[in-house]
Write a protein that holds these residues in place. Structure first.
Motif, short mmCIF file in Angstrom:
data_model
loop_
_atom_site.label_atom_id
_atom_site.label_comp_id
_atom_site.label_asym_id
_atom_site.label_seq_id
_atom_site.Cartn_x
_atom_site.Cartn_y
_atom_site.Cartn_z
N GLY A 132 0.77 -1.23 0.00
CA GLY A 132 0.00 0.00 0.00
C GLY A 132 0.81 1.29 0.00
O GLY A 132 0.26 2.35 -0.15
N GLY A 133 2.11 1.21 0.16
CA GLY A 133 2.93 2.41 0.12
C GLY A 133 3.52 2.61 -1.26
O GLY A 133 3.21 1.87 -2.20
N LEU A 134 4.36 3.62 -1.38
CA LEU A 134 5.02 3.87 -2.65
C LEU A 134 6.42 4.39 -2.43
O LEU A 134 6.72 5.01 -1.41
CB LEU A 134 4.21 4.85 -3.51
N GLN A 135 7.28 4.09 -3.39
CA GLN A 135 8.61 4.69 -3.42
C GLN A 135 8.53 5.89 -4.35
O GLN A 135 7.77 5.88 -5.33
CB GLN A 135 9.65 3.71 -3.95
N ILE A 136 9.30 6.91 -4.05
CA ILE A 136 9.31 8.13 -4.85
C ILE A 136 10.70 8.23 -5.47
O ILE A 136 11.68 8.53 -4.80
CB ILE A 136 8.97 9.35 -4.00
N GLU A 137 10.78 7.92 -6.77
CA GLU A 137 12.05 7.85 -7.50
C GLU A 137 12.25 9.10 -8.34
O GLU A 137 11.32 9.59 -9.00
CB GLU A 137 12.06 6.63 -8.41
N SER A 138 13.45 9.62 -8.35
CA SER A 138 13.79 10.78 -9.17
C SER A 138 13.81 10.38 -10.64
O SER A 138 14.41 9.36 -11.01
CB SER A 138 15.18 11.31 -8.78
N LYS A 139 13.18 11.17 -11.48
CA LYS A 139 13.23 10.90 -12.92
C LYS A 139 14.62 11.19 -13.48
O LYS A 139 15.11 10.47 -14.34
CB LYS A 139 12.18 11.73 -13.66
N LEU B 271 5.81 9.20 5.91
CA LEU B 271 6.50 7.92 5.98
C LEU B 271 5.48 6.82 6.25
O LEU B 271 4.68 6.93 7.17
CB LEU B 271 7.56 7.97 7.09
N GLN B 272 5.48 5.79 5.43
CA GLN B 272 4.48 4.73 5.58
C GLN B 272 4.55 4.07 6.96
O GLN B 272 3.52 3.84 7.57
CB GLN B 272 4.64 3.66 4.49
N GLN B 273 5.74 3.79 7.46
CA GLN B 273 5.86 3.08 8.73
C GLN B 273 5.51 3.96 9.93
O GLN B 273 5.24 3.45 11.01
CB GLN B 273 7.25 2.49 8.90
N ASP B 274 5.50 5.29 9.76
CA ASP B 274 5.13 6.22 10.82
C ASP B 274 4.60 7.49 10.16
O ASP B 274 5.33 8.44 9.96
CB ASP B 274 6.34 6.54 11.70
N PRO B 275 3.28 7.51 9.83
CA PRO B 275 2.71 8.64 9.09
C PRO B 275 2.77 9.98 9.82
O PRO B 275 2.43 11.00 9.24
CB PRO B 275 1.26 8.21 8.85
N GLN B 276 3.20 10.01 11.08
CA GLN B 276 3.40 11.28 11.77
C GLN B 276 4.70 11.96 11.34
O GLN B 276 4.91 13.13 11.61
CB GLN B 276 3.40 11.06 13.28
#
Length: 167
Positions: free
Chosen positions: A81-88, A132-137
């Motif tokens: 359910g999360g995503l990685q954010i990769e630089s183009k 952050l998926q593991q700690d959305p705070q």
């Protein structure tokens, strides 16, 4: 404040609705990069775009919008359910949260096994939080342009709210 599952579903639905994402199966580490998933992040409060062009360093910056690929990001969805954010522009380099609050967000080699490279994009009003998926705070907070963005604790301030558009 957020539930990860709900936040991810809402963010993905919003991105699909605005045309920033194509509906696709979750990506794996070996999946091809999908151009239809290119997005840009802009913080209205600081006037900065999320940028991967840190000269002499591997940190993400807030920089004046300039339309370059350093400000384009590819969202790579995972099975949890999360995503990685990769630089183009920096192929194979993803955003990674630091160990401590207040430290800069790194741009490092993508690794699907590193939990601090997995993010969710919950909505707050008409903006998104990059959490952050593991700690959305723990969220990405913008700074005045030319400075590294950093990991902050979510408190709803405008520097933590991002507009997302198709790149």
């Amino acid at each position: 404040m957020f539930t990860v599952k709900k936040a991810t579903a809402v963010a993905a639905a919003a991105l699909v609705a605005m045309g920033a994402l194509a509906v696709a199966a979750p990506a794996s580490a070996s999946s091809a990069r999908q151009g239809s998933e290119n997005v840009r992040f802009f913080n209205e409060d600081t006037g900065g775009a999320l940028d991967a062009n840190a000269v002499g360093g591997n940190v993400a910056l807030s920089w004046a919008p300039n339309g370059t690929d350093y400000q384009a990001w590819i969202l790579r969805f995972g099975s949890q359910g999360g995503l990685q954010i990769e630089s183009k522009a920096r192929v194979g380099q993803c955003l990674q949260a630091p160990e401590n609050l207040g430290d800069p967000i790194a741009v490092v080699t993508c690794n699907k096994y590193i939990p601090t490279q997995w993010w969710v994009l919950p909505m707050v009003g008409d903006k998104h939080v990059i959490a952050l998926q593991q700690d959305p705070q723990k969220v990405i907070e913008s700074t005045p342009t030319g400075n590294p963005v950093f990991q902050g604790f979510y408190d709803g301030n405008p520097r933590q709210l991002w507009d997302i558009s198709a790149a």
